[in-house]
Design an enzyme around this catalytic site. Structure first.
Site, PDB file in Angstrom:
ATOM      1  N   ASN A 122      48.798  32.817   1.770  1.00 44.01           N
ATOM      2  CA  ASN A 122      49.934  33.509   2.412  1.00 44.01           C
ATOM      3  C   ASN A 122      49.562  34.028   3.805  1.00 44.01           C
ATOM      4  OD1 ASN A 122      48.368  35.729   1.876  1.00 44.01           O
ATOM      5  ND2 ASN A 122      49.849  36.773   0.551  1.00 44.01           N
ATOM      6  N   LYS A 170      40.644  42.280  -0.938  1.00 44.37           N
ATOM      7  CA  LYS A 170      39.242  42.569  -1.301  1.00 44.37           C
ATOM      8  C   LYS A 170      38.613  43.770  -0.608  1.00 44.37           C
ATOM      9  CE  LYS A 170      37.148  39.864   2.288  1.00 44.37           C
ATOM     10  NZ  LYS A 170      36.001  39.122   2.749  1.00 44.37           N
ATOM     11  N   ASN A 188      48.956  42.353  -6.187  1.00 49.52           N
ATOM     12  CA  ASN A 188      48.485  41.107  -5.556  1.00 49.52           C
ATOM     13  C   ASN A 188      47.463  40.388  -6.442  1.00 49.52           C
ATOM     14  OD1 ASN A 188      48.558  39.702  -2.685  1.00 49.52           O
ATOM     15  ND2 ASN A 188      46.481  39.581  -3.439  1.00 49.52           N
ATOM     16  N   SER A 214      33.070  38.768  -9.270  1.00 53.18           N
ATOM     17  CA  SER A 214      32.148  39.511  -8.417  1.00 53.18           C
ATOM     18  C   SER A 214      31.109  40.229  -9.261  1.00 53.18           C
ATOM     19  CB  SER A 214      32.963  40.543  -7.631  1.00 53.18           C
ATOM     20  OG  SER A 214      32.107  41.494  -7.057  1.00 53.18           O
ATOM     21  N   TYR A 260      39.802  47.911  -6.479  1.00 53.23           N
ATOM     22  CA  TYR A 260      39.433  46.506  -6.261  1.00 53.23           C
ATOM     23  C   TYR A 260      38.557  46.008  -7.417  1.00 53.23           C
ATOM     24  CZ  TYR A 260      36.792  42.457  -4.701  1.00 53.23           C
ATOM     25  OH  TYR A 260      36.193  41.221  -4.660  1.00 53.23           O
ATOM     26  N   LYS A 318      39.109  43.015 -10.617  1.00 55.09           N
ATOM     27  CA  LYS A 318      38.228  41.906 -11.035  1.00 55.09           C
ATOM     28  C   LYS A 318      37.956  42.001 -12.543  1.00 55.09           C
ATOM     29  CE  LYS A 318      37.735  39.728  -7.195  1.00 55.09           C
ATOM     30  NZ  LYS A 318      38.425  38.459  -6.997  1.00 55.09           N
ATOM     31  N   ASN A 365      26.313  38.830  -2.978  1.00 54.57           N
ATOM     32  CA  ASN A 365      26.754  39.251  -1.639  1.00 54.57           C
ATOM     33  C   ASN A 365      26.831  38.050  -0.699  1.00 54.57           C
ATOM     34  OD1 ASN A 365      25.751  41.784  -2.984  1.00 54.57           O
ATOM     35  ND2 ASN A 365      26.516  42.649  -1.079  1.00 54.57           N
ATOM     36  N   ARG A 415      20.358  44.299  -2.333  1.00 51.50           N
ATOM     37  CA  ARG A 415      21.429  43.377  -2.736  1.00 51.50           C
ATOM     38  C   ARG A 415      20.909  41.948  -2.709  1.00 51.50           C
ATOM     39  NH1 ARG A 415      23.077  47.647  -3.562  1.00 51.50           N
ATOM     40  NH2 ARG A 415      25.146  48.582  -3.203  1.00 51.50           N
ATOM     41  N   ARG A 418      26.730  55.989   0.429  1.00 56.85           N
ATOM     42  CA  ARG A 418      28.168  55.712   0.374  1.00 56.85           C
ATOM     43  C   ARG A 418      28.614  55.864  -1.083  1.00 56.85           C
ATOM     44  NH1 ARG A 418      30.118  49.833   2.449  1.00 56.85           N
ATOM     45  NH2 ARG A 418      28.924  49.188   0.625  1.00 56.85           N
ATOM     46  N   GLY A 434      29.968  55.429  -4.662  1.00 60.22           N
ATOM     47  CA  GLY A 434      30.285  54.221  -5.423  1.00 60.22           C
ATOM     48  C   GLY A 434      29.240  53.125  -5.311  1.00 60.22           C
ATOM     49  N   ASP A 435      28.290  53.258  -4.366  1.00 55.12           N
ATOM     50  CA  ASP A 435      27.261  52.217  -4.218  1.00 55.12           C
ATOM     51  C   ASP A 435      26.215  52.333  -5.326  1.00 55.12           C
ATOM     52  OD1 ASP A 435      28.247  50.958  -1.999  1.00 55.12           O
ATOM     53  OD2 ASP A 435      26.760  51.751  -0.594  1.00 55.12           O
TER      54      ASP A 435
HETATM   55  P1  NAD Z   1      39.353  36.496   2.237  1.00 54.38           P
HETATM   56  O1  NAD Z   1      40.247  37.666   2.407  1.00 54.38           O
HETATM   57  O2  NAD Z   1      38.713  35.916   3.443  1.00 54.38           O
HETATM   58  O3  NAD Z   1      40.119  35.313   1.479  1.00 54.38           O
HETATM   59  C1  NAD Z   1      41.163  35.549   0.575  1.00 54.38           C
HETATM   60  C2  NAD Z   1      42.347  34.705   1.032  1.00 54.38           C
HETATM   61  O4  NAD Z   1      43.412  34.859   0.095  1.00 54.38           O
HETATM   62  C3  NAD Z   1      42.871  35.137   2.407  1.00 54.38           C
HETATM   63  O5  NAD Z   1      42.944  33.989   3.238  1.00 54.38           O
HETATM   64  C4  NAD Z   1      44.264  35.714   2.112  1.00 54.38           C
HETATM   65  O6  NAD Z   1      45.166  35.452   3.154  1.00 54.38           O
HETATM   66  C5  NAD Z   1      44.625  35.000   0.816  1.00 54.38           C
HETATM   67  N1  NAD Z   1      45.527  35.746  -0.080  1.00 54.38           N
HETATM   68  C6  NAD Z   1      45.408  37.034  -0.499  1.00 54.38           C
HETATM   69  N2  NAD Z   1      46.411  37.344  -1.326  1.00 54.38           N
HETATM   70  C7  NAD Z   1      47.188  36.225  -1.460  1.00 54.38           C
HETATM   71  C8  NAD Z   1      48.365  35.913  -2.179  1.00 54.38           C
HETATM   72  N3  NAD Z   1      48.976  36.834  -2.935  1.00 54.38           N
HETATM   73  N4  NAD Z   1      48.862  34.667  -2.092  1.00 54.38           N
HETATM   74  C9  NAD Z   1      48.266  33.721  -1.307  1.00 54.38           C
HETATM   75  N5  NAD Z   1      47.168  33.970  -0.590  1.00 54.38           N
HETATM   76  C10 NAD Z   1      46.624  35.205  -0.667  1.00 54.38           C
HETATM   77  O7  NAD Z   1      38.230  36.890   1.160  1.00 54.38           O
HETATM   78  P2  NAD Z   1      36.914  36.119   0.689  1.00 54.38           P
HETATM   79  O8  NAD Z   1      35.754  36.926   1.079  1.00 54.38           O
HETATM   80  O9  NAD Z   1      36.986  34.703   1.061  1.00 54.38           O
HETATM   81  O10 NAD Z   1      37.073  36.257  -0.870  1.00 54.38           O
HETATM   82  C11 NAD Z   1      37.610  35.242  -1.678  1.00 54.38           C
HETATM   83  C12 NAD Z   1      37.570  35.703  -3.121  1.00 54.38           C
HETATM   84  O11 NAD Z   1      36.224  36.001  -3.481  1.00 54.38           O
HETATM   85  C13 NAD Z   1      38.378  36.957  -3.402  1.00 54.38           C
HETATM   86  O12 NAD Z   1      38.955  36.827  -4.687  1.00 54.38           O
HETATM   87  C14 NAD Z   1      37.322  38.034  -3.411  1.00 54.38           C
HETATM   88  O13 NAD Z   1      37.718  39.141  -4.173  1.00 54.38           O
HETATM   89  C15 NAD Z   1      36.157  37.298  -4.036  1.00 54.38           C
HETATM   90  N6  NAD Z   1      34.855  37.887  -3.740  1.00 54.38           N
HETATM   91  C16 NAD Z   1      34.456  38.024  -2.429  1.00 54.38           C
HETATM   92  C17 NAD Z   1      33.224  38.594  -2.130  1.00 54.38           C
HETATM   93  C18 NAD Z   1      32.769  38.766  -0.704  1.00 54.38           C
HETATM   94  O14 NAD Z   1      31.783  39.474  -0.481  1.00 54.38           O
HETATM   95  N7  NAD Z   1      33.393  38.148   0.282  1.00 54.38           N
HETATM   96  C19 NAD Z   1      32.396  39.018  -3.181  1.00 54.38           C
HETATM   97  C20 NAD Z   1      32.815  38.850  -4.486  1.00 54.38           C
HETATM   98  C21 NAD Z   1      34.053  38.282  -4.758  1.00 54.38           C
HETATM   99  N1  UDP Z   2      25.558  49.119   3.963  1.00 57.58           N
HETATM  100  C1  UDP Z   2      25.079  49.953   4.956  1.00 57.58           C
HETATM  101  N2  UDP Z   2      25.828  50.139   6.091  1.00 57.58           N
HETATM  102  C2  UDP Z   2      27.024  49.510   6.287  1.00 57.58           C
HETATM  103  C3  UDP Z   2      27.499  48.635   5.256  1.00 57.58           C
HETATM  104  C4  UDP Z   2      26.748  48.480   4.109  1.00 57.58           C
HETATM  105  O1  UDP Z   2      24.012  50.539   4.819  1.00 57.58           O
HETATM  106  O2  UDP Z   2      27.671  49.712   7.316  1.00 57.58           O
HETATM  107  C5  UDP Z   2      24.746  48.908   2.740  1.00 57.58           C
HETATM  108  C6  UDP Z   2      25.440  49.324   1.466  1.00 57.58           C
HETATM  109  O3  UDP Z   2      25.223  50.687   1.214  1.00 57.58           O
HETATM  110  C7  UDP Z   2      24.768  48.413   0.439  1.00 57.58           C
HETATM  111  C8  UDP Z   2      24.480  47.134   1.228  1.00 57.58           C
HETATM  112  O4  UDP Z   2      24.501  47.524   2.615  1.00 57.58           O
HETATM  113  O5  UDP Z   2      23.529  48.955   0.020  1.00 57.58           O
HETATM  114  C9  UDP Z   2      25.519  46.033   1.008  1.00 57.58           C
HETATM  115  O6  UDP Z   2      26.823  46.587   1.243  1.00 57.58           O
HETATM  116  P1  UDP Z   2      28.108  45.668   1.363  1.00 57.58           P
HETATM  117  O7  UDP Z   2      29.287  46.575   1.618  1.00 57.58           O
HETATM  118  O8  UDP Z   2      27.867  44.570   2.328  1.00 57.58           O
HETATM  119  O9  UDP Z   2      28.225  44.983  -0.066  1.00 57.58           O
HETATM  120  P2  UDP Z   2      28.407  45.639  -1.537  1.00 57.58           P
HETATM  121  O10 UDP Z   2      27.169  45.253  -2.276  1.00 57.58           O
HETATM  122  O11 UDP Z   2      28.585  47.104  -1.403  1.00 57.58           O
HETATM  123  O12 UDP Z   2      29.607  44.964  -2.052  1.00 57.58           O
END
Ligand code: NAD
Ligand code: UDP
Length: 332
Positions: free
Chosen positions: A32, A83, A98, A123, A148, A152, A178, A230, A291, A293-294
């Protein structure tokens, strides 16, 4: 395979679309564009040599999705989700709607169209605060510290219940640790709006002089240098993990769960040092409070994915840093 890729214009989705094309599959991208640009499609074409079929559609639009799902789709990779952890605390309903409703809508549409192969973006956040490391797939999922994370956990529950009720489904949940880095072409990467929440995009912005210094959240964790640990994994390795899962498990009914990580943890300060050494760019930082929640440490046991999918991450932290930096220089 003709593969429906929801969220395929996003960060991990766009890299996976490239990997799918390179492996000879036919991706059908639905996005979208709430967190992506249409221009990503042209960049995918430049990298992979093929412009993927694209539909600007929300996964909650069942009517539009039904039309796409009935176009000979063999399998679906479901990335589409919101996310941003902070935003999810401020807008919980938007996130549940969403992510959770979006997934339920998608599953209903796929089911009606007879598509029973799904790979889902989960995740490491589902493990909560680890009691034991490395994290293994069979460990219980924990409590999330933000909406968030709860989406998941909830989506994993929905998928688990569906697969139990309709055992003909092949459902694969990939728990990413990560994901960082970018495509080595410099054409695809992550471009968060505003000030980044995640470590690597923050580091690249500091190195580029856009932000003055990195704030390292917590210097008093029980880790080798006091900063958080991480399991950083290159986004291209993550993308290739999806192709491996799809090729091994489509048509194999069951609930399949895999960690996608490197199996190695790095501290925040190790990331800073590796980045500086690999790119030659200084990253000034200061250590500030933790931070909320970390968790202190999180890294994966990746032996299951290696054994069963024949997949393992091959790119090291220096490569992740160099590729992230190349992307940063390109978007500047
Ligand atoms: P991103 O935001 O770059 O990609 C998500 C895409 O989904 C975006 O392009 C957005 O426009 C689209 N989108 C969101 N809601 C939508 C909807 N209702 N309909 C259609 N499209 C929609 O994020 P990403 O980092 O590529 O993450 C992809 C997936 O991986 C997500 O589910 C995220 O939660 C999961 N994930 C990401 C990470 C990370 O660190 N990036 C870690 C763990 C899990
Ligand atoms: N972190 C940090 N400074 C920042 C962003 C992240 O020190 O500006 C640290 C955070 O506390 C964690 C690690 O980097 O220990 C990875 O954080 P990130 O948000 O990238 O991923 P997460 O594991 O939290 O999803």
């Amino acid at each position: 395979m003709r593969v429906l890729v929801t969220g395929g214009a996003g960060y991990i989705g766009s890299h996976t679309v490239v990997s799918l094309i390179e492996a000879g599959h036919e991706p059908v991208v639905v996005d979208n564009l709430s967190n992506a640009l249409r221009s990503v499609l042209a960049r995918i074409a430049e990298v992979a040599g093929v412009t993927p079929e694209f539909h600007q559609v929300d996964v909650r639009d069942r009517e539009a999705m039904a039309g796409i799902a009935s176009s000979g789709i063999d399998a679906c990779i479901h990335f589409a989700a919101l996310k941003a952890v902070d935003e999810s605390i401020r807008k919980p309903l938007e996130y549940y709607d969403n992510n959770v409703r979006g997934t339920i809508d998608l599953l209903a549409v796929l089911s009606a169209a007879g598509v029973r192969n799904l790979v889902f973006s989960s995740s490491a956040t589902v493990y909560g605060d680890p009691t034991e490391l490395p994290l293994r797939e069979e460990m219980p999922t924990g409590r999330a510290t933000n909406p968030y994370g709860w989406t998941k956990i909830m989506m994993e529950q929905v998928l688990t219940d569906l697969q139990a009720a309709e055992p003909e489904w092949s459902i694969t949940m990939l728990r990413y640790f990560n994901p960082v880095g970018a495509h080595p072409s410099g054409l695809l990467g992550e471009d968060p709006r505003g000030i980044p929440n995640n470590l690597m995009p923050y580091v690249t912005r500091v190195a580029a002089g856009i932000l003055p210094r990195l704030r390292v959240f917590g210097g008093d964790y029980p880790t080798r240098d006091g900063t958080g640990v991480r399991d950083f994994v290159h986004v291209q390795d993550v993308a290739e993990g999806h192709v491996a899962a799809l090729e091994r498990l489509s048509g194999e009914p069951g609930l399949h769960v895999y960690n996608l990580g490197t199996g190695r943890g790095h501290t925040v300060l190790e990331v800073v040092k590796t980045f500086e050494e690999a790119t030659g760019k200084p990253v000034p930082y200061e250590i500030v409070g933790r931070r909320p929640g970390d968790v202190a440490e999180s890294w994966a046991d990746v032996s299951k994915a290696e054994r069963e999918l024949g997949w393992r991450a091959t790119r090291d932290l220096a490569t992740m840093c160099v590729d992230a930096w190349r992307w940063q220089e390109n978007v500047r």
